[in-house]
Scaffold this active site. Structure first.
Site, PDB file in Angstrom:
ATOM      1  CG  PHE A   6      -1.869   1.240   1.141  1.00  0.00           C
ATOM      2  CD1 PHE A   6      -3.008   1.204   0.352  1.00  0.00           C
ATOM      3  CD2 PHE A   6      -1.566   2.401   1.824  1.00  0.00           C
ATOM      4  CE1 PHE A   6      -3.849   2.312   0.255  1.00  0.00           C
ATOM      5  CE2 PHE A   6      -2.401   3.520   1.733  1.00  0.00           C
ATOM      6  CZ  PHE A   6      -3.545   3.471   0.951  1.00  0.00           C
TER       7      PHE A   6
ATOM      8  CG  ASP B  78       5.656   3.456   2.046  1.00  0.00           C
ATOM      9  OD1 ASP B  78       5.677   4.122   3.101  1.00  0.00           O
ATOM     10  OD2 ASP B  78       4.653   3.359   1.311  1.00  0.00           O
TER      11      ASP B  78
ATOM     12  CE  LYS C 252      -0.997   5.667   7.766  1.00  0.00           C
ATOM     13  NZ  LYS C 252      -0.654   5.093   6.465  1.00  0.00           N
TER      14      LYS C 252
HETATM   15  C1  LIG Z   1      -0.931   5.299   5.061  1.00  0.00           C
HETATM   16  C2  LIG Z   1       0.139   4.892   4.132  1.00  0.00           C
HETATM   17  C3  LIG Z   1       0.386   5.598   2.951  1.00  0.00           C
HETATM   18  C4  LIG Z   1      -0.478   6.755   2.515  1.00  0.00           C
HETATM   19  O1  LIG Z   1      -0.391   7.815   3.403  1.00  0.00           O
HETATM   20  P1  LIG Z   1      -1.470   9.015   3.288  1.00  0.00           P
HETATM   21  O2  LIG Z   1      -0.953  10.023   4.286  1.00  0.00           O
HETATM   22  O3  LIG Z   1      -2.796   8.452   3.656  1.00  0.00           O
HETATM   23  O4  LIG Z   1      -1.427   9.508   1.909  1.00  0.00           O
HETATM   24  C5  LIG Z   1       1.448   5.203   2.175  1.00  0.00           C
HETATM   25  N1  LIG Z   1       2.221   4.153   2.510  1.00  0.00           N
HETATM   26  C6  LIG Z   1       2.016   3.453   3.634  1.00  0.00           C
HETATM   27  C7  LIG Z   1       2.918   2.323   3.967  1.00  0.00           C
HETATM   28  C8  LIG Z   1       0.961   3.785   4.475  1.00  0.00           C
HETATM   29  O5  LIG Z   1       0.734   3.066   5.579  1.00  0.00           O
END
Ligand SMILES: *Cc1c(COP(=O)(O)O)cnc(C)c1O
Length: 409
Positions: A142, A229, A258
């Site tokens: 994701f 990520d 986050k």
């Molecule tokens: C939540 C998340 C995203 C997206 O972040 P947003 O601030 O909602 O755009 C991207 N990568 C990972 C691993 C995430 O957990």
């Protein structure tokens, strides 16, 4: 006004809400919080084992964050990146020191950080004479919901209805080093490997240390960027500043967001070596990104993590919860696996577990279920031993009752 009918009366959306229907919301509204506790508008108290999906690093209303934000709001909230921003310089230096990186770019969210990383990888490819660069991504990944990041995401539900997808991604299974090796043979235009150190939405699935090391070696051999990520697993959540540090690999690019500013919107891309100077003026930008308020919140979050020993606390509370859950669920039919690192924990069941969210709400605990069958715990890093114990005491009987009542698969 386009949302009004010809007679000027607002059109009546279904359900009576004027908020777009993008979330199936739970029937509570939270009014205030303190530490890992939050209260709803009816006065009911909840133990927060979700932290706004790994966002509220310091819990709620941390006195140092409140003081820093109050002070900063009284000075400057926003100036624009047209000017020098000393707090942004400080935050960049701090993050680069923590992650052994060279430069940082600031934005406002996880998808923006990942979008910047994808653009950086493509530009890196173009600099190397690759006109149609490709990026290796993973099943169940994701990375966000913009067109590029939803295309990089490995969940068909996130993509459905938004085709045509952005091209230039090659998808392989997570932790499959031979698949990655095969890509090197079949895809000469690859420029980067883009991977979550621990998949969050994908069900708390760690990228194994030996896989990350194999990816690092292949990146070195082929001139690819290793891009991690860390949007969900970073900012100390696993007990180290960055989750990939458990594997001892040095990425070229790190995406953060986050928990970085404990609830104030922020995203960051950190880069090292050739990636640190890939972007030049005019090649990427943002209006809000790296504003003084967000940077102050991030600097204070990092300082509190350090001053209060929250890396060690995340590691210890994580061990405590994992140990207690594994003990309680040992041999219990229906629990497939309890896994995680620090305060990023998944309990995988053998059947859809979404109903548990409302059942736990009833029992006064906020948590979440992802990938339909994985109960996800992401408590704030200030979680105490007593709160960890209370979480386990509430969760274990709820899961037992759920497994007895819910249909077996
Ligand atoms: C939540 C998340 C995203 C997206 O972040 P947003 O601030 O909602 O755009 C991207 N990568 C990972 C691993 C995430 O957990």
């Amino acid at each position: 006004m386009p949302s009004q009918q010809h007679d000027g009366a607002p059109s009546q959306p279904s359900g009576g809400s004027h908020v777009m229907n993008t979330y199936a919301r739970l029937p509570i509204a939270l009014s205030h919080g303190e530490g890992a506790w939050v209260w709803d508008t009816q006065g009911k108290r909840y133990l927060d084992a979700l932290a706004g999906i790994a966002v509220n690093t310091l819990g709620h209303a941390h006195p140092r964050l409140v003081a820093a934000l109050t002070d900063q709001a009284g000075k400057l909230i926003h100036t624009s990146n047209l000017y020098q921003i000393p707090l942004q310089e400080q935050l960049a230096a701090r993050l680069c020191a923590l992650g052994a990186m060279d430069t940082a770019f600031f934005c406002n969210s996880g998808l923006e950080a990942n979008e910047a990383a994808i653009k950086l990888a493509r530009l890196h490819g173009h600099h190397r004479g690759i006109d149609r660069p490709e990026i290796v991504v993973f099943e169940r990944a994701f990375h966000g919901r913009s067109l590029a990041t939803l295309s990089a995401t490995g969940n068909p539900k996130v993509q459905k209805g938004f085709e045509p997808l952005v091209e230039g991604f090659v998808r392989i299974p997570l932790n499959d080093a031979s698949a990655l090796q095969a890509v090197a043979q079949t895809h000469p235009n690859v420029v980067a490997v883009f991977v979550e150190a621990i998949q969050g939405e994908g069900g708390i699935q760690p990228a194994h240390a030996d896989f990350l090391r194999a990816a690092r070696a292949l990146c070195d051999r082929h001139g690819w960027l290793l891009m991690i990520d860390e949007v969900q697993c970073g900012t100390g959540r696993t007990g180290k500043w960055f989750a990939h540090q458990w594997a001892g690999v040095a990425p070229d690019v790190i995406a953060m967001a986050k928990g970085l500013a404990s609830g104030v919107p922020i995203g960051a891309v950190l880069a090292r070596g050739v990636a640190a100077t890939t972007f030049g003026p005019g090649q990427h930008g943002t209006t809000f990104g790296g504003n003084p308020l967000a940077c102050r919140a991030a600097l204070e979050t990092l300082a509190v993590i350090e001053d209060e020993g929250l890396l060690a606390n995340a590691a210890a509370r994580g061990e405590q919860i994992l140990h207690a859950l594994r003990h309680a669920f040992a041999g219990l039919q229906g629990v497939v696996e309890v896994r995680g690192q620090g305060l990023m924990i998944g309990i995988e069941l053998d059947r859809p577990a979404g109903a548990l969210v409302a059942q736990m709400l009833e029992r006064g605990v906020l948590l979440n279920v992802t990938q339909e069958r994985v109960i996800r715990l992401l408590p704030p890093l200030i979680f105490s031993a007593e709160q960890a114990d209370a979480l386990v005491q509430a969760l274990v009987p709820a899961v037992r009752a759920f497994l007895q009542s819910a249909p077996t698969p």
